[in-house]
Design a protein around this motif. Structure first.
Motif, PDB file in Angstrom:
ATOM      1  N   CYS A 246       0.860  -1.184   0.000  1.00  0.00           N
ATOM      2  CA  CYS A 246       0.000   0.000   0.000  1.00  0.00           C
ATOM      3  C   CYS A 246       0.892   1.227   0.000  1.00  0.00           C
ATOM      4  O   CYS A 246       2.101   1.131   0.221  1.00  0.00           O
ATOM      5  CB  CYS A 246      -0.974  -0.008   1.184  1.00  0.00           C
ATOM      6  SG  CYS A 246      -0.240  -0.251   2.807  1.00  0.00           S
ATOM      7  N   HIS A 248       1.018   5.907   0.024  1.00  0.00           N
ATOM      8  CA  HIS A 248       0.393   7.180   0.395  1.00  0.00           C
ATOM      9  C   HIS A 248      -0.406   7.714  -0.791  1.00  0.00           C
ATOM     10  O   HIS A 248       0.148   7.993  -1.856  1.00  0.00           O
ATOM     11  CB  HIS A 248       1.479   8.172   0.800  1.00  0.00           C
ATOM     12  CG  HIS A 248       0.950   9.514   1.176  1.00  0.00           C
ATOM     13  ND1 HIS A 248       1.700  10.670   1.052  1.00  0.00           N
ATOM     14  CD2 HIS A 248      -0.246   9.905   1.673  1.00  0.00           C
ATOM     15  CE1 HIS A 248       0.977  11.697   1.464  1.00  0.00           C
ATOM     16  NE2 HIS A 248      -0.199  11.254   1.849  1.00  0.00           N
ATOM     17  N   LYS A 249      -1.706   7.853  -0.609  1.00  0.00           N
ATOM     18  CA  LYS A 249      -2.555   8.432  -1.641  1.00  0.00           C
ATOM     19  C   LYS A 249      -2.762   9.911  -1.320  1.00  0.00           C
ATOM     20  O   LYS A 249      -3.387  10.261  -0.320  1.00  0.00           O
ATOM     21  CB  LYS A 249      -3.903   7.703  -1.702  1.00  0.00           C
ATOM     22  CG  LYS A 249      -3.798   6.284  -2.244  1.00  0.00           C
ATOM     23  CD  LYS A 249      -5.174   5.721  -2.593  1.00  0.00           C
ATOM     24  CE  LYS A 249      -5.053   4.421  -3.365  1.00  0.00           C
ATOM     25  NZ  LYS A 249      -6.366   3.917  -3.829  1.00  0.00           N
ATOM     26  N   LYS A 250      -2.241  10.756  -2.180  1.00  0.00           N
ATOM     27  CA  LYS A 250      -2.219  12.189  -1.912  1.00  0.00           C
ATOM     28  C   LYS A 250      -3.619  12.800  -1.817  1.00  0.00           C
ATOM     29  O   LYS A 250      -3.805  13.849  -1.200  1.00  0.00           O
ATOM     30  CB  LYS A 250      -1.440  12.900  -3.021  1.00  0.00           C
ATOM     31  CG  LYS A 250       0.029  12.525  -3.125  1.00  0.00           C
ATOM     32  CD  LYS A 250       0.856  13.299  -2.118  1.00  0.00           C
ATOM     33  CE  LYS A 250       2.335  13.091  -2.356  1.00  0.00           C
ATOM     34  NZ  LYS A 250       3.166  13.923  -1.458  1.00  0.00           N
ATOM     35  N   GLU A 251      -4.612  12.150  -2.410  1.00  0.00           N
ATOM     36  CA  GLU A 251      -5.953  12.735  -2.406  1.00  0.00           C
ATOM     37  C   GLU A 251      -6.669  12.557  -1.067  1.00  0.00           C
ATOM     38  O   GLU A 251      -7.734  13.135  -0.844  1.00  0.00           O
ATOM     39  CB  GLU A 251      -6.803  12.140  -3.543  1.00  0.00           C
ATOM     40  CG  GLU A 251      -7.050  10.654  -3.450  1.00  0.00           C
ATOM     41  CD  GLU A 251      -6.015   9.820  -4.190  1.00  0.00           C
ATOM     42  OE1 GLU A 251      -6.388   8.754  -4.711  1.00  0.00           O
ATOM     43  OE2 GLU A 251      -4.837  10.243  -4.248  1.00  0.00           O
TER      44      GLU A 251
END
Length: 443
Positions: A246, A248-251
């Motif tokens: 997994c 880091h999803k910036k959104e």
């Protein structure tokens, strides 16, 4: 005095003086203690006026195991070069001026290993190194040194023995050796009970009959990978289900969960969010800072994330971090210091009272049990690079009352620093809201 092939290999390796550190580790009854003592007797005899020390965790073990073995070796004819053995100071003096000292660790973190300050030695032995602190090993590395006596160069080295154990020794010695990443000047020799030709066959047969399979595999066969956990706190943890890549999803907002133990200072980076596929709880990274400080923690966060990431991040963790620090001019708490250094808003620090262990265990295992795909599930996963967090999820144990067993910080499985970060993350309102939402579905 005869040696087994493995003992001879380890003995010759130490006597050639080319290695800085040698660990002879593995199974019980592999002749490790005798190798250690014989090697240091040989070093003392070979190098005049040299000084060596053998360390064990405590004095009772030293007196009960190590010293009797030494006496037996001397009684069997290896006292030719020995002048005396002082039973009060546990110092073996040689006729050539060399000394072999025996000391207990008696580790006291508050004294910061002061008993080893000023200790000038050529080298050291750590018997059952897995029982002592990593800080002690590092201090011995610092105190050993090479010097010349009448033109003879005396080598510097640390020799150690141990049985397979899942603490810092495995991570620092066995894992690098198994993956061909051990430093060139370090050596690891695998000891097995079957390498000892002096044990009667019936002894080994008795062990196989009477020992539980896992213990036999670990202590007789010397298998470092055996995992034996009694009452795991995260009893619904499953490697295949919960260890997945997994990122880091910036959104979505960044979450940071912190535990304020100073050594190590541990924290995890995670996100909890909902999208078209359902709920997600991703622990995508971790940090571990030895001898941690607020400044080091803030520096690590700034190194990993941009100011735009911090704009809407959420920091949670040990509620005790809200206590005012009298050492600060304005009595700022740990969380307040972190908030100021990161330049974030007060509302971005979101903590609640630390949950009782038994409640925390129920909530954590509820998340683990209901992890997966589907509208009523939560995709809980930990990225494989979060090695400390995964280790804690696998090994941290609970006592009979449901509390975490973490009284012995010499045992890596009782540190639970990253495990506590996961518990605090589960206790955050975003996760607790999901738990309550799901429970209402089935009332």
């Amino acid at each position: 005095m005869r040696l087994s092939l493995k003992q001879t290999e380890a003995y010759d390796l130490a006597l050639n003086g080319k290695n800085d550190v040698i660990l002879y580790g593995g199974a019980i009854r592999g002749g490790k203690t005798w190798w250690l003592l014989l090697t240091f007797i040989a070093l003392c005899s070979k190098y005049p006026k040299s000084r060596w020390v053998i360390i064990r965790e405590n004095l009772p073990n030293l007196k009960r195991n190590t010293i009797p073995s030494l006496q037996k070796i001397l009684d069997e004819g290896l006292s030719l070069h020995v002048e005396s053995f002082n039973q009060d100071t546990y110092t073996l003096k040689f006729k050539n001026g060399s000394q072999l000292m025996f000391m207990s660790e008696n580790y006291d973190q508050d004294k910061d290993l002061e008993r080893f300050k000023g200790l000038e030695i050529n080298g050291a032995g750590c018997e059952e190194i897995s029982e002592i602190q990593e800080a002690t090993f590092d201090k011995l590395l610092e105190r050993t040194g090479t010097w010349l006596v009448k033109g003879l160069k005396i080598p510097s080295m640390i020799l150690a023995t141990c049985n397979p154990t899942h603490n810092w020794v495995k991570e620092r010695f066995y894992d690098p050796w198994a993956n061909d990443n051990l430093p060139d000047s370090w050596a690891y020799i695998q000891a097995k009970i079957t390498d000892n030709p002096f044990l009667p066959p019936e002894y080994l047969e008795g062990l196989k009959r009477n020992l539980p399979p896992l213990q036999y595999q670990r202590f007789v066969e010397g298998d470092w990978e055996v995992i034996e956990v009694g009452n795991r706190f995260a009893n619904d943890w499953d490697d295949e289900t919960h260890i997945k890549s997994c990122w880091h999803k910036k959104e979505y907002p960044l979450h940071i969960s912190m535990d304020f133990n100073i050594d190590p200072f541990g924290f995890i980076f995670y996100q909890i969010y909902q999208d078209a596929e359902g709920w997600h709880f991703w622990v995508f990274d971790e940090a571990t800072i030895k001898a941690g400080t607020i400044g080091k923690a803030v520096g690590e966060i700034k190194r990993k994330f941009t100011p735009s990431d911090m704009w809407r991040c959420v920091i949670t963790g040990d509620y005790n971090g809200n206590k005012r620090e009298l050492s600060q001019a304005d009595h700022a708490s740990n969380f307040e210091q972190i908030r100021r250094e990161l330049g974030i808003k007060p509302k971005q620090i979101q903590t609640s009272a630390n949950p009782k262990h038994v409640n925390s265990r129920n909530d954590l295992n509820y998340v683990l049990y209901h992890s997966g795909e589907g509208k009523d599930k939560i995709d809980f996963r930990i990225d494989p690079r979060c090695e400390n967090t995964i280790r804690d999820m696998r090994f941290v144990e609970a006592n009979g009352e449901g509390g975490i067993i973490k009284s012995n910080r010499k045992d890596l499985h009782q540190l639970a620093d990253h495990f506590d970060c996961v518990r605090y993350a589960v206790n955050h309102k975003d996760v607790m809201n999901w738990i309550r939402w799901r429970q209402k579905l089935y009332i």
